[in-house]
Design a protein around this motif. Structure first.
Motif, PDB file in Angstrom:
ATOM      1  N   UNK A 110       0.513  -1.464  -0.210  1.00 49.07           N
ATOM      2  CA  UNK A 110      -0.028  -0.302  -0.372  1.00 49.07           C
ATOM      3  C   UNK A 110       0.432   1.076   0.170  1.00 49.07           C
ATOM      4  N   UNK A 111       0.651   1.799  -1.066  1.00 51.75           N
ATOM      5  CA  UNK A 111       1.117   3.719  -1.221  1.00 51.75           C
ATOM      6  C   UNK A 111       1.314   4.010   0.417  1.00 51.75           C
ATOM      7  N   UNK A 112       2.183   4.790   0.615  1.00 50.07           N
ATOM      8  CA  UNK A 112       2.242   5.790   1.992  1.00 50.07           C
ATOM      9  C   UNK A 112       0.716   7.018   2.107  1.00 50.07           C
TER      10      UNK A 112
ATOM     11  N   UNK B 216      -2.775   3.478   7.835  1.00 53.40           N
ATOM     12  CA  UNK B 216      -3.346   2.157   8.693  1.00 53.40           C
ATOM     13  C   UNK B 216      -2.345   1.493   8.974  1.00 53.40           C
ATOM     14  N   UNK B 217      -1.239   1.073   8.137  1.00 56.10           N
ATOM     15  CA  UNK B 217      -0.630   0.424   8.117  1.00 56.10           C
ATOM     16  C   UNK B 217       0.414   1.075   9.580  1.00 56.10           C
ATOM     17  N   UNK B 218       1.072   1.900   8.829  1.00 57.88           N
ATOM     18  CA  UNK B 218       2.144   3.332   9.117  1.00 57.88           C
ATOM     19  C   UNK B 218       1.419   3.108  10.778  1.00 57.88           C
ATOM     20  N   UNK B 219       0.575   3.397  10.924  1.00 57.09           N
ATOM     21  CA  UNK B 219      -0.663   3.365  12.593  1.00 57.09           C
ATOM     22  C   UNK B 219      -0.073   2.684  13.481  1.00 57.09           C
ATOM     23  N   UNK B 220      -0.805   1.315  12.963  1.00 49.12           N
ATOM     24  CA  UNK B 220      -0.888   0.161  13.487  1.00 49.12           C
ATOM     25  C   UNK B 220       0.741  -0.357  13.772  1.00 49.12           C
ATOM     26  N   UNK B 221       1.717   0.038  12.740  1.00 52.74           N
ATOM     27  CA  UNK B 221       3.374  -0.087  12.971  1.00 52.74           C
ATOM     28  C   UNK B 221       4.270   0.456  13.897  1.00 52.74           C
ATOM     29  N   UNK B 222       3.395   1.300  13.950  1.00 47.02           N
ATOM     30  CA  UNK B 222       3.970   2.742  15.314  1.00 47.02           C
ATOM     31  C   UNK B 222       3.571   1.893  16.527  1.00 47.02           C
ATOM     32  N   UNK B 223       1.620   1.618  16.352  1.00 44.79           N
ATOM     33  CA  UNK B 223       1.966   0.920  17.720  1.00 44.79           C
ATOM     34  C   UNK B 223       2.070  -0.029  18.031  1.00 44.79           C
TER      35      UNK B 223
END
Ligand code: ADP
Length: 273
Positions: A1-3, A10-17
């Protein structure tokens, strides 16, 4: 998925969580290990004086009590071990209350020179027994007024000064230095004792850390003195430091604010008196 896509975000948020959680877990694990080590240290330290007192009392009960000289000697030794135990429990309580933030600082203006004079009086006998001269340094400012927690700082100066005596050979000296420097109070304790090598210098503030385990234990320390010193000085937003050379001596020092001038009443503001 592109940024920029919703999935990317969502991916970024999940990753940082997930990585925050991971960090929190690592932090908790570290804390748990610390707690376990501490408990092991404390049990070990408590055992030493208990074991010694037990030994003397049991030997007395097994018959040594009949001999008057042995009796007195063993009772004195048992009493000494119990005193050590008492000191240790007292220091442990102080440290744990401080670490839990249960001890509030009580700041006030006070004369640190007077306070250190009391400490010199208190430790005079100990110093004399080892033929150690205990005094203020020549450049000390009598009547130096500072702003801090008087009761806690008494403990700090007592710990540092009794260490200076403990870790100095017979015939040496220990000096308290109090002076005004760059708008602050410079407070130090210096000795010409055994000194501390670089490899140990950064660790002596850790609880139960001793440079020479057996030797320093015999000197009757709890191994908590410098940990308490560090806590109190940190609590004053300052930092205790040391300079030392093995065989030459040690200087422990820190700075504190000078006594605060009392607020001028409003109506006098700006007016020359
Ligand atoms: P202790 O109760 O063992 O004296 P401290 O926390 O007060 O515990 O000191 C930790 C260790 O630091 C001591 O065991 C000793 O090895 C070293 N130390 C402290 N003060 C001095 C000093 N003035 N000179 C040399 N070594 C010192």
């Amino acid at each position: 998925a592109s940024k920029s896509s919703p999935f990317g975000r969502l991916y970024d948020e999940l990753y940082s969580f997930a990585s925050t959680k991971e960090r929190e877990i690592a932090e908790l694990k570290k804390l748990e290990q610390f707690r376990r080590d501490f408990l092991a240290d404390v049990s070990h330290e408590l055992k030493t004086p208990i074991f010694a007192a037990q030994g003397f009392v049991h030997t007395l009960l097994d018959g040594a009590i009949k001999d008057k000289t042995v009796r007195t000697k063993f009772l004195k030794k048992a009493a000494k071990s119990l005193d050590a135990l008492d000191n240790l429990v007292h220091d442990l309580l102080t440290l744990s209350q401080m670490e839990a933030g249960e001890i509030k600082m009580h700041y006030e203006n006070f004369d640190i020179y007077n306070m250190c004079q009391e400490i010199i009086d208190e430790l005079e006998d100990k110093a004399q027994k080892k033929n150690i001269s205990l005094d203020f340094s020549k450049d000390t400012n009598p009547g130096l007024m500072i702003y801090g927690d008087q009761r806690r700082l008494y403990q700090v100066m007592l710990n540092l000064t009794s260490n200076a005596i403990k870790y100095t050979e017979e015939g040496g000296w220990a000096k308290i230095i109090l002076k005004q420097q760059d708008g602050e109070a410079f407070i130090g304790v210096k000795d010409n004792g055994v000194g501390i090598s670089n490899e140990h210098a950064h660790r002596v503030f850790e609880r139960f850390y001793r440079v020479e385990k057996s030797r320093t234990k015999k000197k009757g320390g709890t191994g908590l003195g410098l940990a308490i010193v560090k806590h109190v000085v940190d609590g004053h937003n300052s930092k205790v430091q040391l300079e030392s050379k093995p065989g030459e001596g040690t200087l422990f020092y820190f700075t504190l604010p000078l006594a605060k001038q009392s607020e001028q009443p409003q109506r006098n503001k700006g007016k020359k008196t």
